[in-house]
Design a protein around this motif. Structure first.
Motif, PDB file in Angstrom:
ATOM      1  N   ASP A  71      54.482  45.239  52.276  1.00  0.00           N
ATOM      2  CA  ASP A  71      53.120  45.225  52.794  1.00  0.00           C
ATOM      3  C   ASP A  71      52.124  45.842  52.034  1.00  0.00           C
ATOM      4  OD1 ASP A  71      54.573  44.152  55.410  1.00  0.00           O
ATOM      5  OD2 ASP A  71      54.457  45.948  56.446  1.00  0.00           O
ATOM      6  N   LEU A  72      52.375  46.945  51.245  1.00  0.00           N
ATOM      7  CA  LEU A  72      51.323  47.550  50.431  1.00  0.00           C
ATOM      8  C   LEU A  72      51.132  46.248  49.028  1.00  0.00           C
ATOM      9  CD1 LEU A  72      49.718  49.939  49.890  1.00  0.00           C
ATOM     10  CD2 LEU A  72      51.704  50.878  48.470  1.00  0.00           C
ATOM     11  N   ALA A  73      52.190  45.781  48.710  1.00  0.00           N
ATOM     12  CA  ALA A  73      51.915  44.928  47.803  1.00  0.00           C
ATOM     13  C   ALA A  73      51.424  43.728  48.165  1.00  0.00           C
ATOM     14  CB  ALA A  73      53.323  44.593  47.173  1.00  0.00           C
ATOM     15  N   THR A  74      51.250  43.428  49.226  1.00  0.00           N
ATOM     16  CA  THR A  74      50.530  42.160  49.941  1.00  0.00           C
ATOM     17  C   THR A  74      49.284  42.600  50.151  1.00  0.00           C
ATOM     18  OG1 THR A  74      52.589  41.515  50.963  1.00  0.00           O
ATOM     19  CG2 THR A  74      50.534  40.629  52.020  1.00  0.00           C
ATOM     20  N   LEU A  75      48.928  43.625  50.436  1.00  0.00           N
ATOM     21  CA  LEU A  75      47.650  44.207  50.644  1.00  0.00           C
ATOM     22  C   LEU A  75      46.684  44.433  49.144  1.00  0.00           C
ATOM     23  CD1 LEU A  75      45.263  45.769  52.305  1.00  0.00           C
ATOM     24  CD2 LEU A  75      46.479  47.925  51.760  1.00  0.00           C
ATOM     25  N   ASN A  76      47.536  44.658  48.381  1.00  0.00           N
ATOM     26  CA  ASN A  76      46.886  45.007  46.903  1.00  0.00           C
ATOM     27  C   ASN A  76      46.467  43.575  46.417  1.00  0.00           C
ATOM     28  OD1 ASN A  76      46.985  47.540  46.804  1.00  0.00           O
ATOM     29  ND2 ASN A  76      48.941  47.550  45.981  1.00  0.00           N
ATOM     30  N   MET A  77      47.602  42.546  46.493  1.00  0.00           N
ATOM     31  CA  MET A  77      47.360  41.166  46.176  1.00  0.00           C
ATOM     32  C   MET A  77      46.094  40.645  47.056  1.00  0.00           C
ATOM     33  SD  MET A  77      49.956  37.948  46.106  1.00  0.00           S
ATOM     34  CE  MET A  77      50.097  37.970  48.024  1.00  0.00           C
ATOM     35  N   ASN A  78      45.933  40.813  48.238  1.00  0.00           N
ATOM     36  CA  ASN A  78      45.049  40.107  48.894  1.00  0.00           C
ATOM     37  C   ASN A  78      43.615  40.923  48.634  1.00  0.00           C
ATOM     38  OD1 ASN A  78      46.668  38.607  50.561  1.00  0.00           O
ATOM     39  ND2 ASN A  78      46.724  40.025  52.068  1.00  0.00           N
ATOM     40  N   THR A  79      43.678  42.104  48.453  1.00  0.00           N
ATOM     41  CA  THR A  79      42.594  42.735  47.784  1.00  0.00           C
ATOM     42  C   THR A  79      41.979  42.160  46.517  1.00  0.00           C
ATOM     43  OG1 THR A  79      42.968  44.721  49.090  1.00  0.00           O
ATOM     44  CG2 THR A  79      41.277  45.111  47.481  1.00  0.00           C
ATOM     45  N   VAL A  80      42.768  42.142  45.532  1.00  0.00           N
ATOM     46  CA  VAL A  80      42.753  41.652  44.141  1.00  0.00           C
ATOM     47  C   VAL A  80      42.004  40.139  44.240  1.00  0.00           C
ATOM     48  CG1 VAL A  80      43.420  40.937  42.072  1.00  0.00           C
ATOM     49  CG2 VAL A  80      43.867  43.072  43.051  1.00  0.00           C
ATOM     50  N   GLN A  81      42.571  39.305  45.090  1.00  0.00           N
ATOM     51  CA  GLN A  81      41.997  38.072  45.589  1.00  0.00           C
ATOM     52  C   GLN A  81      40.738  37.797  45.781  1.00  0.00           C
ATOM     53  OE1 GLN A  81      44.547  35.589  47.857  1.00  0.00           O
ATOM     54  NE2 GLN A  81      43.341  33.794  47.564  1.00  0.00           N
ATOM     55  N   GLU A  82      40.565  38.859  46.990  1.00  0.00           N
ATOM     56  CA  GLU A  82      39.071  38.832  47.453  1.00  0.00           C
ATOM     57  C   GLU A  82      38.189  39.327  46.569  1.00  0.00           C
ATOM     58  OE1 GLU A  82      36.903  40.428  51.660  1.00  0.00           O
ATOM     59  OE2 GLU A  82      39.160  40.806  51.503  1.00  0.00           O
ATOM     60  N   LEU A  83      38.354  40.441  45.741  1.00  0.00           N
ATOM     61  CA  LEU A  83      37.539  40.824  44.611  1.00  0.00           C
ATOM     62  C   LEU A  83      37.106  39.879  43.711  1.00  0.00           C
ATOM     63  CD1 LEU A  83      38.626  44.453  44.291  1.00  0.00           C
ATOM     64  CD2 LEU A  83      36.696  43.600  45.283  1.00  0.00           C
ATOM     65  N   ALA A  84      38.198  38.925  43.276  1.00  0.00           N
ATOM     66  CA  ALA A  84      38.200  37.881  42.385  1.00  0.00           C
ATOM     67  C   ALA A  84      37.116  36.895  42.771  1.00  0.00           C
ATOM     68  CB  ALA A  84      39.426  37.321  41.863  1.00  0.00           C
ATOM     69  N   GLU A  85      37.388  36.328  44.112  1.00  0.00           N
ATOM     70  CA  GLU A  85      36.454  35.677  44.689  1.00  0.00           C
ATOM     71  C   GLU A  85      34.881  35.932  44.655  1.00  0.00           C
ATOM     72  OE1 GLU A  85      38.238  34.687  48.605  1.00  0.00           O
ATOM     73  OE2 GLU A  85      39.994  33.644  47.874  1.00  0.00           O
ATOM     74  N   ALA A 117      27.848  44.778  44.654  1.00  0.00           N
ATOM     75  CA  ALA A 117      28.172  45.851  44.730  1.00  0.00           C
ATOM     76  C   ALA A 117      28.892  46.667  45.887  1.00  0.00           C
ATOM     77  CB  ALA A 117      27.552  46.869  43.934  1.00  0.00           C
ATOM     78  N   LYS A 118      27.736  46.261  46.901  1.00  0.00           N
ATOM     79  CA  LYS A 118      28.072  46.743  48.304  1.00  0.00           C
ATOM     80  C   LYS A 118      29.317  46.101  49.066  1.00  0.00           C
ATOM     81  CE  LYS A 118      23.316  48.285  49.269  1.00  0.00           C
ATOM     82  NZ  LYS A 118      22.022  47.669  50.145  1.00  0.00           N
ATOM     83  N   SER A 119      29.159  44.655  48.863  1.00  0.00           N
ATOM     84  CA  SER A 119      30.415  44.047  49.232  1.00  0.00           C
ATOM     85  C   SER A 119      31.868  44.489  48.669  1.00  0.00           C
ATOM     86  CB  SER A 119      29.944  42.670  49.032  1.00  0.00           C
ATOM     87  OG  SER A 119      31.037  41.713  49.528  1.00  0.00           O
ATOM     88  N   SER A 120      31.803  44.728  47.260  1.00  0.00           N
ATOM     89  CA  SER A 120      33.006  44.926  46.703  1.00  0.00           C
ATOM     90  C   SER A 120      33.543  46.317  47.020  1.00  0.00           C
ATOM     91  CB  SER A 120      32.754  44.995  45.181  1.00  0.00           C
ATOM     92  OG  SER A 120      32.743  43.522  44.765  1.00  0.00           O
ATOM     93  N   TYR A 121      32.621  47.392  47.282  1.00  0.00           N
ATOM     94  CA  TYR A 121      32.749  48.553  47.836  1.00  0.00           C
ATOM     95  C   TYR A 121      33.327  48.461  49.103  1.00  0.00           C
ATOM     96  CZ  TYR A 121      32.325  53.570  48.892  1.00  0.00           C
ATOM     97  OH  TYR A 121      32.568  54.836  49.216  1.00  0.00           O
ATOM     98  N   ALA A 122      32.829  47.615  49.981  1.00  0.00           N
ATOM     99  CA  ALA A 122      33.359  47.577  51.289  1.00  0.00           C
ATOM    100  C   ALA A 122      34.816  47.052  51.340  1.00  0.00           C
ATOM    101  CB  ALA A 122      32.784  46.720  52.340  1.00  0.00           C
ATOM    102  N   VAL A 123      35.107  45.980  50.603  1.00  0.00           N
ATOM    103  CA  VAL A 123      36.385  45.455  50.448  1.00  0.00           C
ATOM    104  C   VAL A 123      37.325  46.760  50.069  1.00  0.00           C
ATOM    105  CG1 VAL A 123      37.873  44.010  49.126  1.00  0.00           C
ATOM    106  CG2 VAL A 123      35.751  43.188  49.859  1.00  0.00           C
ATOM    107  N   LEU A 124      37.132  47.296  48.906  1.00  0.00           N
ATOM    108  CA  LEU A 124      37.892  48.446  48.317  1.00  0.00           C
ATOM    109  C   LEU A 124      38.053  49.731  49.528  1.00  0.00           C
ATOM    110  CD1 LEU A 124      36.573  48.692  44.880  1.00  0.00           C
ATOM    111  CD2 LEU A 124      38.866  47.679  45.462  1.00  0.00           C
ATOM    112  N   THR A 125      37.004  49.806  50.096  1.00  0.00           N
ATOM    113  CA  THR A 125      36.953  51.013  51.211  1.00  0.00           C
ATOM    114  C   THR A 125      37.957  50.319  52.102  1.00  0.00           C
ATOM    115  OG1 THR A 125      34.947  51.662  50.735  1.00  0.00           O
ATOM    116  CG2 THR A 125      35.741  52.451  52.768  1.00  0.00           C
ATOM    117  N   GLU A 126      38.034  49.447  52.758  1.00  0.00           N
ATOM    118  CA  GLU A 126      38.858  48.835  53.945  1.00  0.00           C
ATOM    119  C   GLU A 126      40.131  48.867  53.293  1.00  0.00           C
ATOM    120  OE1 GLU A 126      39.597  44.757  56.469  1.00  0.00           O
ATOM    121  OE2 GLU A 126      37.655  44.930  55.133  1.00  0.00           O
TER     122      GLU A 126
END
Length: 115
Positions: free
Chosen positions: A18-32, A80-89
């Protein structure tokens, strides 16, 4: 017996997957978001150069450059705000997962020591 061990292994590894999936989804969202930022900056730059090439006097060129700089600053700030929100979540979700894993392990350890 093998199926039981396999199920126990899957259950034990679920928090990590689950943690690996969260990391993968976060990286994908940041890449987008990064891709969208790059596209936006490229588009703004092309628009700026088109407008700048059409200016006849120095004051008009300065105004065009000022508008471009403000636009880039706003775009970067929003990104920057958007990326910060993704990382915080993602950080909050990971914290909840880790807390859940810790509580689960404590419960299992306590149950095992009482047996």
């Amino acid at each position: 017996m093998f199926e039981q061990m396999n199920e126990q292994f899957k259950t034990a590894m679920k928090p990590m997957t689950d943690l690996a999936t969260l990391n993968m989804n976060t990286v994908q969202e940041l890449a987008e978001k990064s891709n969208a930022l790059y596209s936006s900056l490229l588009s703004e730059s092309m628009s700026y150069f088109e407008k700048a090439s059409q200016q006849k006097d120095l004051m008009a060129l300065a105004e065009t450059q000022k508008a471009y700089a403000e636009s880039v600053q706003e775009t970067m700030s929003e990104a920057a705000k958007s990326s910060y929100a993704v990382l915080t979540e993602a950080q909050q979700k990971a914290g909840e997962m880790m807390k859940g894993m810790s509580e689960d392990m404590t419960t299992k350890f306590t149950a095992a020591t009482k047996s």
